[in-house]
Design a protein around this motif. Sequence first.
Motif, mmCIF file in Angstrom:
data_model
loop_
_atom_site.group_PDB
_atom_site.id
_atom_site.type_symbol
_atom_site.label_atom_id
_atom_site.label_comp_id
_atom_site.label_asym_id
_atom_site.label_seq_id
_atom_site.Cartn_x
_atom_site.Cartn_y
_atom_site.Cartn_z
ATOM 1 N N THR A 15 0.831 -1.193 0.000
ATOM 2 C CA THR A 15 0.000 0.000 0.000
ATOM 3 C C THR A 15 0.870 1.249 0.000
ATOM 4 O O THR A 15 1.819 1.341 0.764
ATOM 5 C CB THR A 15 -0.909 0.012 1.252
ATOM 6 N N ASP A 50 -8.548 -3.271 7.999
ATOM 7 C CA ASP A 50 -8.349 -3.768 6.641
ATOM 8 C C ASP A 50 -9.703 -3.726 5.944
ATOM 9 O O ASP A 50 -10.634 -4.428 6.339
ATOM 10 C CB ASP A 50 -7.806 -5.202 6.714
ATOM 11 N N THR A 76 -10.660 -4.885 3.278
ATOM 12 C CA THR A 76 -11.054 -6.106 2.557
ATOM 13 C C THR A 76 -11.420 -7.228 3.529
ATOM 14 O O THR A 76 -11.657 -8.355 3.110
ATOM 15 C CB THR A 76 -9.921 -6.589 1.627
ATOM 16 N N ILE A 102 -6.435 -1.590 -4.657
ATOM 17 C CA ILE A 102 -7.168 -2.715 -4.085
ATOM 18 C C ILE A 102 -7.435 -3.725 -5.207
ATOM 19 O O ILE A 102 -7.977 -3.355 -6.250
ATOM 20 C CB ILE A 102 -8.499 -2.235 -3.461
ATOM 21 N N ASP A 161 -11.341 -7.873 -4.554
ATOM 22 C CA ASP A 161 -11.649 -7.421 -3.181
ATOM 23 C C ASP A 161 -12.527 -6.171 -3.159
ATOM 24 O O ASP A 161 -13.001 -5.759 -2.099
ATOM 25 C CB ASP A 161 -10.349 -7.103 -2.423
ATOM 26 N N ARG A 162 -12.734 -5.547 -4.314
ATOM 27 C CA ARG A 162 -13.424 -4.244 -4.303
ATOM 28 C C ARG A 162 -14.879 -4.351 -3.857
ATOM 29 O O ARG A 162 -15.379 -3.485 -3.159
ATOM 30 C CB ARG A 162 -13.339 -3.579 -5.682
ATOM 31 N N VAL A 173 -14.980 -4.264 -0.199
ATOM 32 C CA VAL A 173 -14.727 -2.900 0.298
ATOM 33 C C VAL A 173 -16.007 -2.064 0.188
ATOM 34 O O VAL A 173 -16.420 -1.418 1.162
ATOM 35 C CB VAL A 173 -13.579 -2.236 -0.493
#
Lengths: 122, 231
Positions: B27, B154, B156, B177, B181-182, B185
């Motif tokens: 990140t 986190d 995700t 991301i 995983d979006r 989120v």
Amino acid sequence: VKVLIVDDSRFMRQHLRQLLERIGLSCEEAADGREALQILRSSAAFDFMLVDVNMPQMSGLECVKTLRDAGLHPSMKILMVTTEADNSFIRRALEYGVDEFLMKPFTTESLRGKLAMLGLAA
Amino acid sequence: MMATWTETEQLRDAVPRLQSAVAEAMTLHETSFFRDRKAFAVLRETILPRLIEANSVTRKLRIWSAAASTGQEAYSVAMLLCEDFPELADWDVRIIGTDISREVIEQATRGRYRRQEVNRGLPARTLVKYLERDEDEWQIAPKLMSTCEFLQADLTAPLPKLPLFDLVLLRNVLFHIPEQDRATVFRGVHQHMSPVGYLTLGASVQAEDSTDLFRAEFVQGCYFYRPARRP
């Protein structure tokens, strides 16, 4: 946009000139506050001044105060570029008529950010 | 010997604790005070006045800096509220910053910044009003510190206990991301948003392909997202 760079360090003047010319600004140089005032009294064409603080003959702070008190170039934006960084000093500089403040050492991105705040760069 | 990227990814999949550490290392912690000045202008001129009007009965405002990094975004919002919305002085205002990295959350909580950090994005008048110099660093004023809270989270994974937010800032992180995983989120953000809330993803980021939980609203040249339906 025409810029006056005021710093007693030739290296710093060259460095600033390179950065500013790269974004299309036209530059002139002065080595201290007194020389800056002479240039500004003889020309009406400056939009922007970058000024150091600690210089021989006349400091940047005195130069700004003299300039603003005399009403010379009232719309000219002034960016003070200096190692001085105490809040009390910055407040005084703002009271004297400095528009923005950049601490040395600075990155190109920081300079561009300050120019953007003053409406001089995207 | 250093692991190859493929090996590192395999390890990430195999070891849950390492997964978080790898995600943290991948990140970017790129941030600055008042990053994207136009976005802050839209918040000041349109979004915050709308939220203040919508919440005028409860007199509560909850703002989430969802990828807070070292805290500059959360503190910038706190400065904006103090500077431009004095009517909020007696409101219950909380700004919560979360980030996957424990290290940056600790720095955000300290509220201390170095010269290069205060040089970026902070107007001089704002600097002297809201930060105090302490030797080689600058400390955020107690008034702002008390409005902001930072937590490791986190996005995700299951989120810690959070309130419903009126404004969610998830700016410039969607690209970092993984696509798979979006949806998680967006689901997490949606579950933590007030029905009147706004989500911003950053000036150049659009969410249409990743989620149907939000509807886009174009405000002063910037996309904002609002909850399309309750979960």
